[in-house]
Design a protein around this motif. Sequence first.
Motif, PDB file in Angstrom:
ATOM      1  N   GLU A  89      -7.433 -12.354  -3.842  1.00 18.80           N
ATOM      2  CA  GLU A  89      -7.325 -11.541  -4.884  1.00 18.80           C
ATOM      3  C   GLU A  89      -6.080 -13.023  -6.058  1.00 18.80           C
ATOM      4  OE1 GLU A  89      -8.915  -7.258  -5.044  1.00 18.80           O
ATOM      5  OE2 GLU A  89      -7.666  -7.284  -4.166  1.00 18.80           O
ATOM      6  N   ARG A  90      -5.092 -12.716  -5.193  1.00 25.54           N
ATOM      7  CA  ARG A  90      -3.651 -13.020  -5.620  1.00 25.54           C
ATOM      8  C   ARG A  90      -2.612 -13.867  -5.206  1.00 25.54           C
ATOM      9  NH1 ARG A  90      -2.651  -7.873  -5.078  1.00 25.54           N
ATOM     10  NH2 ARG A  90      -4.192  -7.404  -7.212  1.00 25.54           N
ATOM     11  N   GLY A  91      -2.215 -14.355  -5.902  1.00 23.71           N
ATOM     12  CA  GLY A  91      -1.112 -15.888  -4.722  1.00 23.71           C
ATOM     13  C   GLY A  91       0.011 -15.502  -5.755  1.00 23.71           C
ATOM     14  N   ALA A  99      -3.558 -15.567 -10.408  1.00 30.72           N
ATOM     15  CA  ALA A  99      -5.119 -14.731  -9.996  1.00 30.72           C
ATOM     16  C   ALA A  99      -6.385 -16.006  -8.784  1.00 30.72           C
ATOM     17  CB  ALA A  99      -5.918 -14.961 -11.098  1.00 30.72           C
ATOM     18  N   GLY A 100      -6.645 -15.527  -7.677  1.00 32.72           N
ATOM     19  CA  GLY A 100      -7.279 -15.832  -6.812  1.00 32.72           C
ATOM     20  C   GLY A 100      -8.619 -16.304  -7.263  1.00 32.72           C
ATOM     21  N   GLY A 106      -6.689  -8.399  -1.584  1.00 34.63           N
ATOM     22  CA  GLY A 106      -4.958  -9.046  -1.211  1.00 34.63           C
ATOM     23  C   GLY A 106      -4.161  -9.803  -1.845  1.00 34.63           C
ATOM     24  N   THR A 107      -3.385  -9.845  -1.170  1.00 33.62           N
ATOM     25  CA  THR A 107      -2.031 -10.872  -1.763  1.00 33.62           C
ATOM     26  C   THR A 107      -1.468 -11.712  -1.049  1.00 33.62           C
ATOM     27  OG1 THR A 107      -1.595  -9.591  -3.542  1.00 33.62           O
ATOM     28  CG2 THR A 107      -0.151 -10.904  -3.238  1.00 33.62           C
ATOM     29  N   ALA A 149       1.224 -16.911   3.186  1.00 36.71           N
ATOM     30  CA  ALA A 149       0.264 -16.159   4.123  1.00 36.71           C
ATOM     31  C   ALA A 149       0.007 -14.985   3.294  1.00 36.71           C
ATOM     32  CB  ALA A 149       0.340 -16.297   5.351  1.00 36.71           C
ATOM     33  N   ALA A 150      -1.423 -14.667   4.036  1.00 36.43           N
ATOM     34  CA  ALA A 150      -1.718 -12.961   3.793  1.00 36.43           C
ATOM     35  C   ALA A 150      -0.965 -12.282   4.957  1.00 36.43           C
ATOM     36  CB  ALA A 150      -3.765 -13.504   3.484  1.00 36.43           C
ATOM     37  N   ARG A 151      -0.308 -10.994   4.179  1.00 33.90           N
ATOM     38  CA  ARG A 151       0.206 -10.566   5.795  1.00 33.90           C
ATOM     39  C   ARG A 151      -0.543  -9.712   5.866  1.00 33.90           C
ATOM     40  NH1 ARG A 151       5.714  -9.968   4.646  1.00 33.90           N
ATOM     41  NH2 ARG A 151       5.331  -9.901   2.297  1.00 33.90           N
TER      42      ARG A 151
END
Length: 210
Positions: A89-91, A99-100, A106-107, A149-151
């Motif tokens: 969804e986002r970074g 916005a992704g 998730g972020t 990364a997505a954690r």
Amino acid sequence: MVRVVVLDYGSGNLRSAERALRRVGADVTVTADFDAALSCDALVVPGVGAFAACMAGLRSVRGERIIGRRLAGGRPVLGICVGMQILFERGIEHGLETAGCAEWPGTVDRLEADVVPHMGWNTVRAPAESVLFGGLDERSRFYFVHSYAARRWELEVRPPFPEPMVTWATHGDDFVAAVENGPLAATQFHPEKSGDAGAQLLQNWLKSVS
């Protein structure tokens, strides 16, 4: 022979990905052409650098529309490195939120580790039923180069796709190393730089989409 397009949107190891896919038997084209990317058997979305820059490049070639339309039709997409991150969804980088593609909740944010970036070889923890990691054991190592990364993973099932299979790795803390979600798959590491293990993973992916 599987027809693969490596999407050229100004970011990623395009030629490395092309060579790696050719070695495992794919018919590969590197292009930004909308129709070619939409109609091919399988699409690879690479990516290196900053999340915001990659999203800007992706939008410049209508890449988010290509990904969305392919997935709506059940057509395979593989994201690599930042090409995986932009599927969330986002970074958040340096306080900037971007916005992704929002294919997954998730972020993507900065790794919490003593040494960042995470650069080098690492093992992963894949689900036993994984298709991508079929034939690979827990000692297999893959090449990572990333600071973000997505954690966390916010589990969500989006019919008609099955529950996503999430593979984890650890650098400081845990992060998402790969996801398999129906026609959508992605790796945080670079399979094209991961030797025999990476080649096996790409071959597994090609077999799953043929």
